[in-house]
Design a protein around this motif. Structure first.
Motif, PDB file in Angstrom:
ATOM      1  N   GLU A 179      -1.117 -77.283  13.927  1.00 40.43           N
ATOM      2  CA  GLU A 179      -0.855 -76.795  12.569  1.00 40.43           C
ATOM      3  C   GLU A 179       0.602 -76.400  12.396  1.00 40.43           C
ATOM      4  N   ARG A 180       1.230 -75.952  13.454  1.00 46.11           N
ATOM      5  CA  ARG A 180       2.638 -75.571  13.364  1.00 46.11           C
ATOM      6  C   ARG A 180       3.566 -76.783  13.336  1.00 46.11           C
ATOM      7  N   VAL A 181       3.158 -77.872  13.992  1.00 48.29           N
ATOM      8  CA  VAL A 181       4.101 -78.977  14.240  1.00 48.29           C
ATOM      9  C   VAL A 181       3.807 -80.229  13.420  1.00 48.29           C
ATOM     10  N   ILE A 182       2.559 -80.703  13.376  1.00 46.28           N
ATOM     11  CA  ILE A 182       2.288 -82.008  12.755  1.00 46.28           C
ATOM     12  C   ILE A 182       1.430 -81.911  11.494  1.00 46.28           C
ATOM     13  N   VAL A 183       1.091 -80.699  11.065  1.00 54.00           N
ATOM     14  CA  VAL A 183       0.349 -80.519   9.813  1.00 54.00           C
ATOM     15  C   VAL A 183       1.314 -80.048   8.739  1.00 54.00           C
ATOM     16  N   SER A 184       1.294 -80.746   7.599  1.00 52.00           N
ATOM     17  CA  SER A 184       2.171 -80.409   6.486  1.00 52.00           C
ATOM     18  C   SER A 184       1.320 -80.222   5.233  1.00 52.00           C
ATOM     19  N   ASP A 185       1.056 -78.974   4.890  1.00 51.27           N
ATOM     20  CA  ASP A 185       0.232 -78.662   3.721  1.00 51.27           C
ATOM     21  C   ASP A 185      -1.086 -79.442   3.766  1.00 51.27           C
ATOM     22  N   SER A 186      -1.729 -79.408   4.911  1.00 50.65           N
ATOM     23  CA  SER A 186      -3.023 -80.035   5.217  1.00 50.65           C
ATOM     24  C   SER A 186      -2.912 -81.533   5.511  1.00 50.65           C
ATOM     25  N   LEU A 187      -1.795 -82.172   5.193  1.00 49.47           N
ATOM     26  CA  LEU A 187      -1.586 -83.564   5.574  1.00 49.47           C
ATOM     27  C   LEU A 187      -1.096 -83.616   7.013  1.00 49.47           C
ATOM     28  N   VAL A 188      -1.520 -84.643   7.745  1.00 50.58           N
ATOM     29  CA  VAL A 188      -1.295 -84.650   9.190  1.00 50.58           C
ATOM     30  C   VAL A 188      -0.562 -85.914   9.623  1.00 50.58           C
ATOM     31  N   TYR A 189       0.522 -85.716  10.367  1.00 49.96           N
ATOM     32  CA  TYR A 189       1.224 -86.829  11.003  1.00 49.96           C
ATOM     33  C   TYR A 189       0.487 -87.216  12.282  1.00 49.96           C
ATOM     34  N   ARG A 190       0.559 -88.489  12.647  1.00 46.93           N
ATOM     35  CA  ARG A 190      -0.070 -88.917  13.899  1.00 46.93           C
ATOM     36  C   ARG A 190       0.581 -88.212  15.090  1.00 46.93           C
ATOM     37  N   SER A 222      10.860 -93.787  10.459  1.00 50.14           N
ATOM     38  CA  SER A 222       9.805 -92.781  10.469  1.00 50.14           C
ATOM     39  C   SER A 222       8.613 -93.314   9.692  1.00 50.14           C
ATOM     40  N   GLU A 223       7.660 -92.435   9.419  1.00 51.70           N
ATOM     41  CA  GLU A 223       6.475 -92.834   8.688  1.00 51.70           C
ATOM     42  C   GLU A 223       5.910 -91.631   7.954  1.00 51.70           C
ATOM     43  N   GLY A 224       4.872 -91.874   7.137  1.00 48.49           N
ATOM     44  CA  GLY A 224       4.242 -90.793   6.412  1.00 48.49           C
ATOM     45  C   GLY A 224       3.118 -90.161   7.206  1.00 48.49           C
ATOM     46  N   THR A 225       2.430 -89.231   6.555  1.00 48.43           N
ATOM     47  CA  THR A 225       1.246 -88.654   7.186  1.00 48.43           C
ATOM     48  C   THR A 225       0.126 -89.682   7.178  1.00 48.43           C
ATOM     49  N   GLY A 254       3.366 -90.712   1.795  1.00 51.06           N
ATOM     50  CA  GLY A 254       4.774 -90.393   1.968  1.00 51.06           C
ATOM     51  C   GLY A 254       5.128 -88.996   1.521  1.00 51.06           C
ATOM     52  N   LEU A 255       6.400 -88.672   1.660  1.00 46.22           N
ATOM     53  CA  LEU A 255       6.879 -87.315   1.391  1.00 46.22           C
ATOM     54  C   LEU A 255       6.627 -86.880  -0.041  1.00 46.22           C
ATOM     55  N   THR A 256       6.704 -87.810  -0.984  1.00 42.92           N
ATOM     56  CA  THR A 256       6.495 -87.459  -2.392  1.00 42.92           C
ATOM     57  C   THR A 256       5.088 -87.805  -2.869  1.00 42.92           C
ATOM     58  N   GLY A 257       4.182 -88.055  -1.928  1.00 45.96           N
ATOM     59  CA  GLY A 257       2.793 -88.311  -2.280  1.00 45.96           C
ATOM     60  C   GLY A 257       2.451 -89.767  -2.510  1.00 45.96           C
ATOM     61  N   GLU A 258       3.392 -90.685  -2.258  1.00 49.87           N
ATOM     62  CA  GLU A 258       3.136 -92.101  -2.497  1.00 49.87           C
ATOM     63  C   GLU A 258       2.297 -92.696  -1.370  1.00 49.87           C
ATOM     64  N   GLN A 259       1.506 -93.716  -1.709  1.00 44.67           N
ATOM     65  CA  GLN A 259       0.724 -94.426  -0.703  1.00 44.67           C
ATOM     66  C   GLN A 259       1.648 -95.364   0.073  1.00 44.67           C
ATOM     67  N   LEU A 260       1.443 -95.416   1.385  1.00 46.17           N
ATOM     68  CA  LEU A 260       2.229 -96.280   2.250  1.00 46.17           C
ATOM     69  C   LEU A 260       1.294 -97.070   3.164  1.00 46.17           C
ATOM     70  N   GLY A 261       1.784 -98.197   3.654  1.00 38.99           N
ATOM     71  CA  GLY A 261       1.001 -99.011   4.567  1.00 38.99           C
ATOM     72  C   GLY A 261       0.037 -99.918   3.836  1.00 38.99           C
ATOM     73  N   ASN A 262      -0.725-100.674   4.611  1.00 42.98           N
ATOM     74  CA  ASN A 262      -1.648-101.633   4.017  1.00 42.98           C
ATOM     75  C   ASN A 262      -2.707-100.925   3.180  1.00 42.98           C
ATOM     76  N   PHE A 263      -3.140-101.625   2.125  1.00 43.49           N
ATOM     77  CA  PHE A 263      -3.910-100.979   1.073  1.00 43.49           C
ATOM     78  C   PHE A 263      -4.997-101.903   0.548  1.00 43.49           C
ATOM     79  N   PRO A 264      -6.205-101.336   0.322  1.00 43.20           N
ATOM     80  CA  PRO A 264      -6.659-100.035   0.814  1.00 43.20           C
ATOM     81  C   PRO A 264      -6.955-100.111   2.296  1.00 43.20           C
ATOM     82  N   GLN A 265      -7.045 -98.962   2.924  1.00 45.90           N
ATOM     83  CA  GLN A 265      -7.189 -98.878   4.373  1.00 45.90           C
ATOM     84  C   GLN A 265      -8.601 -98.441   4.743  1.00 45.90           C
TER      85      GLN A 265
END
Length: 655
Positions: free
Chosen positions: A542-553, A566-569, A612-623
């Protein structure tokens, strides 16, 4: 109605549209010269292939006749030469809004202007016998004037074989045929009631291998086109009552299918949409689930993390077993069970060894990776990769996911034949000799092998679940050896996977990198959610890879993965975080994190791979991974909420 060949306009200049709520104000000139946001799409399909439809009425991704076939329309990856199929108003300014017919995969795109309101209804009729591979697929596009009057332009510019193939166009008074070496596409035109198509035609001129039609409709009038592969005859004028039959038949199919769901918990609308997304990404002839219907969409705009996801990962498909079973879709669960059983048997029959991590949807394992250098990539994101070199990687976690799926299916009565048991025993014996070696890990890193903790964790799961299965059935198996290997893994993870300075389990033995995959540790019963080691691991994440409930791998800067940028959550990781909170009795926090994820879905409930950082969808879609995670979290969290004491009676943690 006028028909003319035309040259596709468009050059990539990035996003340029303004937002109005969940609607987008776009001028036609702008729409043709920009890439739509990844999230600005809906998905239609017929259980053998699928198409993306943008909020501007453009089909910019479609492969035929299968998910993993070469593209026919791919302007989502290259505006200039990818090919597209667009229907849009001729008005200077218009507002668009996209939605699904309730409880269906029939997509409606509405265009609103001062002159009137119109809609395009997109659907792909389900094949008569979807379990048999078919060359024939139809995209039905119904145009309707809802209010006032509206003129539409229909532009169809196929670009066969990822834009590398050549084709000829033959025009008739009822449409057109696009002839290529990879197969033909036939465009059937729908005329106005009581009129011959010839009476609506002004000219037959054009260039660049495409067609252009214009039609003006008044309130209540309907027109449209049907694009068909492997048609039995030439173009024909489609009667409007046939359009209605195709629409009603497709609506009825989806509503009948969805009625099989036994889910009665909270968040039913989001769960249903995710279930239909999973169904749309399942290849009916084999029961295989593709990770996504697209290729090349970037995890970072302008970056190189662009992969082809139109294949079936052992891992992803195994997760689908629990998700589909929990909703009552037993037929789909069994179809994947047979698919997995066949892959394991083929693997053992061919000599065994390392199990491939992914397959083509027909079960073959030829995934040679190459790049489409003539494609500019989504908003300049190159290279555009086709195929997937990760198919040759060693990823030890897939053995645990596969055996977890087998265990869950066995609990539901899936037939564990003598041959299947022998195949699985051979697989487990191989794992006994090879689990303690470095691998590329769940995230398919290209920075070299490491002793990833998650891979070992899932090897522990593989041994643990197979021990339970053979004991349940009383089958002969080397249980003593499996038990010894299982216990060795446990001891290694607790000793080497645990970093005492960080007070957390880390990505690989001896590392200081946190990994979201380890959120699954308590979910697979490796460790209690109340164990101090797990509690401190969750707090460290939660301190390192969680960002406002969104989680980085993980943190790519701390864990070099062999790729630039880099990449998104990762949306699946966020749902794993929800599960981890819930199993840790932080149920109210889990619910908040889960429902916050709904705000990151696109307006029709679809998710890509990352956010992404501003809430945009990234990567293949839909997943598929994202929607599987949503379903599993919804079911588990709903159960936890029902078991949690009500406010005022204790049992809540405010953190």
């Amino acid at each position: 109605m006028a028909i003319a060949r035309h040259k596709t306009a468009g050059r990539p200049t990035g996003r340029g549209a303004g937002l109005v709520g969940d609607e987008r104000v776009v001028k036609p000139a702008e729409a043709s010269s920009t890439y739509p946001a990844i999230s600005d799409h809906g998905l239609i399909g017929d259980l053998q292939t699928a198409a993306l439809v943008s909020t501007q009425g453009e089909i910019d991704w479609f492969c035929c006749p299968r998910f993993d076939s070469p593209s026919v329309f791919a302007s989502l990856l290259s505006r200039s030469n990818g090919g597209s199929f667009k229907i849009s108003p001729t008005t200077e300014d218009h507002i668009t809004h996209q939605s699904y017919f309730p409880d269906t995969a029939v997509l409606v795109t509405r265009f609103m202007s001062e002159a009137g309101v119109g809609s395009v209804i997109d659907l792909m009729p389900i094949i008569d016998h979807p379990r048999s591979p078919s060359e024939r697929h139809r995209i039905v596009r119904i145009i309707r004037a809802v209010r006032g009057q509206m003129s539409f332009v229909i532009q169809c510019n196929p670009a066969f074989d990822y834009g590398r193939g050549k084709h000829k166009v033959k025009l008739t008074d009822a449409g057109a045929v696009f002839e290529s070496e990879l197969g033909d596409l036939t465009l059937h035109v729908v005329g106005k009631p009581g009129h011959k198509v010839l009476e609506d035609v002004d000219t037959f001129t054009g260039q660049e291998g495409g067609v252009r039609l214009t039609v003006t409709l008044r309130e209540g009038e309907i027109s449209g086109v049907v694009l068909e592969s492997a048609a039995e005859g030439g173009p024909r004028r489609i009667p409007q009552d046939e359009l209605t039959e195709l629409l009603n038949g497709t609506v009825n199919y989806w509503r009948t299918w969805l009625a099989r769901s036994n889910y009665t918990g909270r968040w039913r609308e989001m769960v249903n949409r995710s279930a239909m997304a999973i169904k749309l990404m399942t290849y009916a002839p084999s029961g295989a689930l593709v990770a996504a219907p697209t290729a090349g969409l970037p995890e970072q705009i302008g970056g190189e993390r662009n992969w082809d996801y139109r294949f079936t990962w052992i891992r992803d498909a195994s997760f689908s077993v629990h998700a589909l079973s929990s909703l009552g879709f037993i037929e789909e669960e069994e179809a994947f069970g047979y698919w997995l059983r066949d892959r394991l048997h083929e693997h053992i029959e061919s000599g065994g060894g390392q199990l491939p991590i992914m397959y083509r949807i027909d079960g073959s394992s030829d995934l040679e990776e190459f790049t489409l250098d003539h494609f500019e990539g989504y908003r300049g994101s190159k290279p555009v990769r086709i195929g997937n070199a990760a198919g040759e990687q060693l990823q030890l976690d897939i053995y645990g996911e596969a055996m977890l799926a087998v265990y869950q299916m066995d609990e539901k009565g899936f037939v564990m034949t003598d041959q299947t048991m022998r195949d699985v025993i051979s697989l487990m014996n191989w794992l006994c000799d090879h689990w303690d070696q470095p691998d590329e890990g769940i995230w398919e890193t290209r920075g070299g092998r490491q002793p990833f903790v998650y891979g070992r964790l899932m090897c522990w799961v593989a041994f643990d679940r197979m021990i339970r299965i053979v004991q349940r059935h009383g089958r002969p198996a080397p249980v003593a050896r499996w038990t010894a290997e299982r216990d060795k893994i446990y001891e290694q993870i607790m000793a080497s996977g645990w970093n005492p300075k960080m007070r957390a389990f880390t990505q690989y033995n001896g590392s200081s990198v946190l990994d979201a995959a380890l959120l699954r540790m308590p979910m697979v019963d490796f460790i209690s959610a109340r164990d101090p080691k797990w509690v401190s691991t969750l707090e460290a994440m939660e301190r390192v890879i969680v960002s406002d409930s969104l989680v980085y791998r993980y943190d790519p800067a701390a864990s070099p993965d062999g790729l630039r940028g880099s990449e998104g959550t990762f949306s699946m990781c966020t749902f794993w975080y929800v599960d981890a909170l819930a199993v840790s009795r932080r149920v109210d926090e889990a619910r908040l994190a889960f429902e916050k994820m709904f705000t990151y879905a696109n307006p029709i409930g679809l998710y890509g791979e990352e956010i992404g950082l501003t809430g945009e969808q990234l990567g293949n879609f839909p997943q598929a991974f994202s929607h599987l995670g949503l379903i599993n979290s919804a079911v588990f969290l709903n159960e936890c909420i029902e078991r949690t004491p009500k406010p005022g009676l204790g049992g809540f943690r405010t953190h």
